[in-house]
Motif scaffolding. Sequence first.
Motif, PDB file in Angstrom:
ATOM      1  N   ALA A   1       0.827  -1.204   0.000  1.00  9.06           N
ATOM      2  CA  ALA A   1       0.000   0.000   0.000  1.00  9.06           C
ATOM      3  C   ALA A   1       0.858   1.248   0.000  1.00  9.06           C
ATOM      4  N   LYS A   2       0.474   2.211  -0.833  1.00  8.79           N
ATOM      5  CA  LYS A   2       1.213   3.473  -0.880  1.00  8.79           C
ATOM      6  C   LYS A   2       1.019   4.288   0.402  1.00  8.79           C
ATOM      7  N   SER A   3      -0.183   4.156   1.005  1.00 11.63           N
ATOM      8  CA  SER A   3      -0.498   4.988   2.166  1.00 11.63           C
ATOM      9  C   SER A   3      -0.162   4.320   3.491  1.00 11.63           C
ATOM     10  N   ASP A   4       0.252   3.061   3.445  1.00  8.84           N
ATOM     11  CA  ASP A   4       0.536   2.332   4.671  1.00  8.84           C
ATOM     12  C   ASP A   4       1.762   1.456   4.436  1.00  8.84           C
ATOM     13  N   THR A   5       2.906   1.917   4.897  1.00  7.13           N
ATOM     14  CA  THR A   5       4.159   1.208   4.612  1.00  7.13           C
ATOM     15  C   THR A   5       4.208  -0.164   5.285  1.00  7.13           C
ATOM     16  N   LYS A   6       3.363  -0.395   6.279  1.00  5.64           N
ATOM     17  CA  LYS A   6       3.365  -1.672   6.974  1.00  5.64           C
ATOM     18  C   LYS A   6       2.486  -2.712   6.289  1.00  5.64           C
ATOM     19  N   PHE A   7       1.651  -2.264   5.351  1.00  8.31           N
ATOM     20  CA  PHE A   7       0.720  -3.203   4.720  1.00  8.31           C
ATOM     21  C   PHE A   7       1.423  -3.967   3.606  1.00  8.31           C
ATOM     22  N   GLU A   8       1.311  -5.279   3.662  1.00 13.99           N
ATOM     23  CA  GLU A   8       1.802  -6.127   2.584  1.00 13.99           C
ATOM     24  C   GLU A   8       0.945  -7.381   2.541  1.00 13.99           C
TER      25      GLU A   8
ATOM     26  N   ASN B   1      -9.587 -12.028  -2.012  1.00 15.57           N
ATOM     27  CA  ASN B   1      -9.558 -11.443  -0.661  1.00 15.57           C
ATOM     28  C   ASN B   1      -8.667 -10.203  -0.596  1.00 15.57           C
ATOM     29  N   VAL B   2      -8.717  -9.420  -1.657  1.00 12.43           N
ATOM     30  CA  VAL B   2      -7.935  -8.181  -1.693  1.00 12.43           C
ATOM     31  C   VAL B   2      -8.615  -7.131  -0.814  1.00 12.43           C
ATOM     32  N   THR B   3      -7.829  -6.429  -0.032  1.00 14.31           N
ATOM     33  CA  THR B   3      -8.386  -5.406   0.847  1.00 14.31           C
ATOM     34  C   THR B   3      -8.866  -4.212   0.034  1.00 14.31           C
ATOM     35  N   ASN B   4     -10.095  -3.790   0.275  1.00 20.58           N
ATOM     36  CA  ASN B   4     -10.637  -2.626  -0.417  1.00 20.58           C
ATOM     37  C   ASN B   4     -10.085  -1.316   0.136  1.00 20.58           C
ATOM     38  N   TRP B   5     -10.236  -0.277  -0.668  1.00 24.15           N
ATOM     39  CA  TRP B   5      -9.944   1.113  -0.290  1.00 24.15           C
ATOM     40  C   TRP B   5      -8.470   1.367  -0.030  1.00 24.15           C
ATOM     41  N   LEU B   6      -7.612   0.663  -0.744  1.00 19.29           N
ATOM     42  CA  LEU B   6      -6.188   0.946  -0.652  1.00 19.29           C
ATOM     43  C   LEU B   6      -5.643   1.267  -2.033  1.00 19.29           C
ATOM     44  N   ASN B   7      -4.622   2.100  -2.067  1.00 15.46           N
ATOM     45  CA  ASN B   7      -3.904   2.382  -3.307  1.00 15.46           C
ATOM     46  C   ASN B   7      -2.694   1.459  -3.318  1.00 15.46           C
ATOM     47  N   LEU B   8      -2.775   0.414  -4.146  1.00 12.55           N
ATOM     48  CA  LEU B   8      -1.820  -0.689  -4.054  1.00 12.55           C
ATOM     49  C   LEU B   8      -0.837  -0.707  -5.216  1.00 12.55           C
ATOM     50  N   ASN B   9       0.415  -0.994  -4.903  1.00 12.06           N
ATOM     51  CA  ASN B   9       1.399  -1.365  -5.904  1.00 12.06           C
ATOM     52  C   ASN B   9       1.361  -2.893  -6.057  1.00 12.06           C
ATOM     53  N   VAL B  10       1.453  -3.361  -7.282  1.00 13.20           N
ATOM     54  CA  VAL B  10       1.330  -4.786  -7.565  1.00 13.20           C
ATOM     55  C   VAL B  10       2.610  -5.273  -8.236  1.00 13.20           C
ATOM     56  N   SER B  11       3.161  -6.367  -7.771  1.00 15.25           N
ATOM     57  CA  SER B  11       4.322  -6.974  -8.420  1.00 15.25           C
ATOM     58  C   SER B  11       4.179  -8.487  -8.347  1.00 15.25           C
ATOM     59  N   ILE B  12       4.946  -9.180  -9.173  1.00 13.15           N
ATOM     60  CA  ILE B  12       4.803 -10.642  -9.281  1.00 13.15           C
ATOM     61  C   ILE B  12       6.167 -11.282  -9.488  1.00 13.15           C
TER      62      ILE B  12
ATOM     63  N   VAL C   1      -2.979   0.824  -8.116  1.00 15.53           N
ATOM     64  CA  VAL C   1      -4.394   0.576  -8.388  1.00 15.53           C
ATOM     65  C   VAL C   1      -5.188   0.795  -7.111  1.00 15.53           C
ATOM     66  N   ILE C   2      -6.227   1.611  -7.198  1.00 20.19           N
ATOM     67  CA  ILE C   2      -7.104   1.816  -6.052  1.00 20.19           C
ATOM     68  C   ILE C   2      -8.158   0.721  -6.044  1.00 20.19           C
ATOM     69  N   THR C   3      -8.214  -0.049  -4.983  1.00 17.92           N
ATOM     70  CA  THR C   3      -9.194  -1.123  -4.870  1.00 17.92           C
ATOM     71  C   THR C   3     -10.491  -0.581  -4.293  1.00 17.92           C
ATOM     72  N   GLY C   4     -11.576  -1.230  -4.642  1.00 16.36           N
ATOM     73  CA  GLY C   4     -12.869  -0.776  -4.144  1.00 16.36           C
ATOM     74  C   GLY C   4     -13.990  -1.619  -4.673  1.00 16.36           C
ATOM     75  N   PRO C   5     -15.217  -1.268  -4.312  1.00 18.79           N
ATOM     76  CA  PRO C   5     -16.378  -2.075  -4.708  1.00 18.79           C
ATOM     77  C   PRO C   5     -16.785  -1.815  -6.147  1.00 18.79           C
TER      78      PRO C   5
ATOM     79  N   LYS D   1      -7.947   2.724   4.539  1.00 22.83           N
ATOM     80  CA  LYS D   1      -8.986   1.715   4.699  1.00 22.83           C
ATOM     81  C   LYS D   1     -10.010   2.166   5.728  1.00 22.83           C
ATOM     82  N   VAL D   2     -11.276   1.970   5.400  1.00 21.32           N
ATOM     83  CA  VAL D   2     -12.360   2.247   6.335  1.00 21.32           C
ATOM     84  C   VAL D   2     -13.116   0.943   6.539  1.00 21.32           C
ATOM     85  N   ALA D   3     -13.156   0.469   7.749  1.00 21.61           N
ATOM     86  CA  ALA D   3     -13.764  -0.834   8.010  1.00 21.61           C
ATOM     87  C   ALA D   3     -15.120  -0.682   8.684  1.00 21.61           C
TER      88      ALA D   3
END
Length: 774
Positions: A280-287, A319-330, A349-353, A563-565
């Motif tokens: 996540a771009k906004s949360d350095t701890k999220f992976e 099971n991707v977490t919504n409402w995050l701006n995510l960097n994706v790599s493989i 990519v911003i995830t969402g509904p 993220k808003v839960a």
Amino acid sequence: VHGELRTFPNITLYLRMRTVSLFVLLFGAVVIAVPITSRDSIQPVYPTASPKRGWSIISKAPSSALVRIVIGVRHTNLDLLDKTWWDIANPSSERYGKYLTSEELQLLIAPEPQALPAIIDWLTESNAERIEVSQHRDFVVAHIAVADLEKALGVSLHLFRHTSFEAHEQAVIRSAQPVVAPPHLTRYIDIISGVSDFSRSVDHHGRHRRRHHHHSDSNTKVTEDRQDEIAPSISFIDNGNHEMLIQFTPFCRESGDYGQICNSTAFRNEISGFTVKLTAKSDTKFEQTQFLSIDHVECDEEEDQGTTWVYGCSGYVVNVTNWLNLNVSISTNFTNGDKSKFSTALPSVITGPWALPHVIKRLYNITQCETGPIRSGDVTSTGGVILFEHQYYSPSDLVKFLDGNYLPDAEAAVVNPLEPNDPSQPGDEGQADIELLSANGVGSSASTYWYSGDAADGVLLWALQIANVSDADVPKVWSLSWGVGENEFDEYVGVGAQTRINTELAKMGIRGITVVIASGDAGVRPIGREVDDCGVFLPDFPASSPYVLTVSATLLAQPNNAKVANVGSRANFPICDLPLPGSPEPNISCDEDGLETATEIAVSCCDGGTVWTTGGGFSNNYTQATWQSQAVASFLSRSKSKLPPAEFWNNTGRAYPDISMIGDKVPTIVNGQLSNFGGTSASAPIAAAIITLLNSVRVARGKPLLGPVTPLFYSIAAKYPDQGAFRDITVGHSNCGELACCTYGFECTEGWDAVSGLGSLNFQVLKELILKDI
């Protein structure tokens, strides 16, 4: 001085604004860079276009083959036409909403009395067949044998094909020579199409979740110490409701060499699977990581010289977490335990509904039961979609979509009085536009019209057909999701098409018809698709027309993408139980957590959560409309320090977009399968749907139709700035296109801006304001 071009060199984008290969012949005679008020004295200059970009001659055209030509007969009183449009569209005018009947319009701008007899005499002398005259007596359609047409116009006709034509697509009969009409007709004709006008690839502004893969050179090899070269190359990512589709090209190690496209044997022997990493771009701890085994990816394989190659694969992360701006790599996992490095991440990519109809209605505050009675056949609530290349639709797909969203389908009426439908060949664009218009506004309780003309007919023939539909039956709102650069009209067809199209759009407005246009999917220029330098901005047409409502695209995001839960409710809609093709999960989640606090931002590549950018800018051909001058002046003043250099754009041109609507993660059903649709192609029919509802509100109160609604919207924004009629879009930019960025573009600001316009529509507020004093 050009801006810096930034691209993503390891990415090949197969996500297209065009979901099919489209070719629209644009019509040729005079492009004049002035409004229609100056056109009475224009003399026709016929197309001098020659085959370009992939067109080639096959053979001489058969002498007996029939060629259809369309002749635009020159109008009179075009100054009066423009004045009438403005008086009818201006909310402050005493003539506001006092639309003309088709017959009154015909009398207002009728061609010279001797024009039609002279043209028909000439066609008859040329052995023309099936001569047809439009109701307004300003178009003539005729079919003429090749030999007769060559003699009549002094041209040589050949069969031409374009390199992108599919095998089943027929060659077209055209001339590489300019058209020369008889001298005695030049004062009566301003357009002749179907002879020397050549098409170019034309984009319709939409995109579907599809499996298109990167084809690389099978001989590509690199040295063994370059493990980063064996990381898969991502070509596309897409997401919606906790699922993410990733398309990529895997690389194998054969005979000790890294970085080679896999043959099918090596792919299965060397690779056990792939690890996808989301940060996540906004949360350095999220992976978040997830393993995709080779049994859970689908791959395209092709044989070449006896060897079967794996050219591309796709797989779903769930099971991707919504409402995050995510960097994706493989990364590739090899059977011997080795792993490649992770690929360079794509733009985030911003995830969402998913933007289901009930989500859209909540987002734009739509309570349909308050709009008054809307019934099948109610002309005030009819809408239409304009399609090309025979984009048909499937009634069963429409019913499935409506049923899946708890919308009644028993009274659904989708009709096309102009062309038979082929339900076995639904087009991505056509099906999506009809579903979105039907579900979000017109609903299943009134008629949705559609027009799907041959690509060679384009917007002009659609306008001709609409002119022939009676005032009682003509749909009152139309959505068009195609466009081409203003400059391309001169380059490909010569002159005249834009001028005549604008005349036809003005005529529709005077009849009370609203035309909604998608603003485009590539920012201020089609960088990353057709353009590879950061030069002058390239506005889109007809998005830049003064006589339309132009719509930009937004996506849903949380403030700061945090993220808003546990906010909002969870709805279990049947459509959410439909599997996406290739998904490992049995259904799609319709989790709505976070919708209550979600906001809209402009669709912006490449740090804004998507791989494409919504369109906007300033016309080079049409002067700025007076009804938007105040809003634009405020934008220029607020943004003075951030505006692009003056040499890139025309700050006195017609500015667009006018409004914005959701255009990302919009589900549709095509060929019985759930598909993720997006682009300003989604935004335009959603806007058109809401306008049909507003029309019903006005008519129920004895008010006239909205017709050319754009001046009214700007007037409401200026007169009632604190009422919340438009949700202001303040995040986004337009300096990027598709996976490529330049230094200069425009930025969203408070109030109107050249990325998002006035903002998105608030139905509940607008339905009250459109009844005040007008």
